[in-house]
Design a protein around this motif. Sequence first.
Motif, PDB file in Angstrom:
ATOM      1  N   GLY A 272      -3.468  -3.924   2.774  1.00 40.53           N
ATOM      2  CA  GLY A 272      -3.049  -4.445   1.492  1.00 40.53           C
ATOM      3  C   GLY A 272      -1.589  -4.839   1.378  1.00 40.53           C
ATOM      4  N   MET A 273      -1.093  -4.838   0.140  1.00 39.20           N
ATOM      5  CA  MET A 273       0.241  -5.337  -0.165  1.00 39.20           C
ATOM      6  C   MET A 273       1.348  -4.533   0.501  1.00 39.20           C
ATOM      7  N   ARG A 274       1.208  -3.237   0.542  1.00 37.46           N
ATOM      8  CA  ARG A 274       2.273  -2.414   1.136  1.00 37.46           C
ATOM      9  C   ARG A 274       2.481  -2.753   2.609  1.00 37.46           C
ATOM     10  N   HIS A 275       1.379  -3.007   3.310  1.00 36.86           N
ATOM     11  CA  HIS A 275       1.495  -3.384   4.722  1.00 36.86           C
ATOM     12  C   HIS A 275       2.156  -4.753   4.850  1.00 36.86           C
ATOM     13  N   PHE A 276       1.785  -5.678   3.940  1.00 43.02           N
ATOM     14  CA  PHE A 276       2.393  -7.010   3.981  1.00 43.02           C
ATOM     15  C   PHE A 276       3.899  -6.920   3.777  1.00 43.02           C
ATOM     16  N   LEU A 277       4.332  -6.133   2.787  1.00 46.14           N
ATOM     17  CA  LEU A 277       5.754  -6.013   2.499  1.00 46.14           C
ATOM     18  C   LEU A 277       6.504  -5.365   3.659  1.00 46.14           C
ATOM     19  N   ALA A 278       5.875  -4.366   4.289  1.00 45.05           N
ATOM     20  CA  ALA A 278       6.525  -3.706   5.424  1.00 45.05           C
ATOM     21  C   ALA A 278       6.646  -4.648   6.607  1.00 45.05           C
ATOM     22  N   GLN A 279       5.641  -5.520   6.777  1.00 42.04           N
ATOM     23  CA  GLN A 279       5.622  -6.411   7.928  1.00 42.04           C
ATOM     24  C   GLN A 279       6.535  -7.617   7.751  1.00 42.04           C
ATOM     25  N   PHE A 280       6.534  -8.180   6.533  1.00 37.41           N
ATOM     26  CA  PHE A 280       7.264  -9.427   6.325  1.00 37.41           C
ATOM     27  C   PHE A 280       8.521  -9.272   5.467  1.00 37.41           C
ATOM     28  N   GLY A 281       8.691  -8.118   4.862  1.00 40.82           N
ATOM     29  CA  GLY A 281       9.874  -7.887   4.055  1.00 40.82           C
ATOM     30  C   GLY A 281      11.182  -8.126   4.785  1.00 40.82           C
ATOM     31  N   PRO A 282      11.324  -7.684   6.037  1.00 44.01           N
ATOM     32  CA  PRO A 282      12.577  -7.911   6.773  1.00 44.01           C
ATOM     33  C   PRO A 282      12.950  -9.384   6.917  1.00 44.01           C
TER      34      PRO A 282
END
Length: 496
Positions: free
Chosen positions: A242-252
């Motif tokens: 979900g969203m948390r994984h997306f943010l962790a992966q692409f947030g940087p």
Amino acid sequence: MTKISKAACIGGGVIGGGWIARFLLAGIDVDVFDPHPEAGRIVGEIIANAEKAYAMLTGAPLPPRGKLTFCETLAEAVADADWIQESVPERLDLKRGVLTEIDAAARPEALIGSSTSGLLPTDLQRNMTHPERLFVAHPYNPVYLLPLVEIVGGEKTSAGTIRAAIERLAPIGMKGVHIAKEIEAFVGDRLLEALWREALWLIHDDICTVETLDDVIRYSFGLRWAQMGLFQTYRIAGGEAGMRHFLAQFGPCLAWPWTKLTDVVDLDDALIEKIGRQSDEQAAGLSIRALERIRDENLVGILQALKGGDNGKGWGAGKLLKDFEQTLWARGGDAAASADPSKPLRLVETKVSPAWVDYNGHMTEHRYLQVFGDTSDALLRLIGVDLAYVEAGHSYYTVESHIRHLGEAKLGQAIHSACQILTADEKRLHVFHTLRDTATGAVIATAEQMLLHVDSKEGKAVAAPAAVLDRVKAIAAAHAELALPEGAGRHVGQRR
């Protein structure tokens, strides 16, 4: 639900004209004030495009078009309106003056919306005597098709005004979203501005042409955004996590120097000329009105596709259209209740839209079935089998159809369909529909259908209740006095 009884539009340009068309096609009378000498022509062309779009958008029975009146003064235009929409050019001094004049002339209970795309409502309401009824109602072009309206209140706007504005938009097929805090450009235009700034740099630096940039949007994420927006799209991109994984992966990635959003491009004459030249090439000679019609047809297709999403329940803007159509069908069904049972019931009035025709300009085969199905649906609503009845678990299902094609329905042609009940009993409804050219009365096609009353939960035929049967039998008894329609009882391949 509170509805708009009469609207006033101050300004009849692209946005004001779109509001006028939206109101008129929802059956609302509109008084207009616009001192521009070509206002009548401009508004008329926008309404014409809107009517073509609505003919493709829905088969639901639209109410009679509202009355359009051009007024000599602003005060005359707003005098009787309960919703007043200001759409004058985007200058604070001009808008503030116009809104103050509206405030002085309008009824005390009238709502006043401004179509501004970025000015703060607190600034706009500064000189008003009744500032509590002023709010920003920022739509998107074309207003008659795109349903979103950003509702933004100022410091003196009442909470009741915000609630009333959102409530009154739903019956005209629009979705009001409340923006909780005042901010320049609100939400939509801030997102667009960010994309626009980056796009200008990409053209300035010759990374791509305007056509390539538009292709990147319309063939990829633009389609995703159309039905799911940004965050829900990215949630899916995160996979099962979900969203948390997306943010962790692409947030940087946000720390990477990809974009130039904080570095404003110099929109000098050379860049303006480059963009203008490439845009002319991209348009390939199509006029603005032609491009508008192409845009409208594309939007109608997307909205219609979304209407069937989520297993037929509708998705996003498609669900909004589906809900709007249900109110139109309900209203149209009420109108049909006055049909004269001493003759075939004229239940469907429509035009052959561009979405209905083949390469020959003739109505395609499945659209005949659609019109005849709409005729059966109109009959069902007339006898009490409406949406609430179906949702309660019972309905009539069509189990046999025989269509004869006797003529041709062509693009833009006005057509109507009438129904004659041949026989009826507790479970069965045997009907004969005739499709005619409205102008000449010539028969274009007929359809003979057998419908069974069913318990949809049990999946079997059952007797209809007395309230429905009484209505059916009354019409059937009257129709029994009519001559059997030519073609009734025919089978496929039978010689004439």
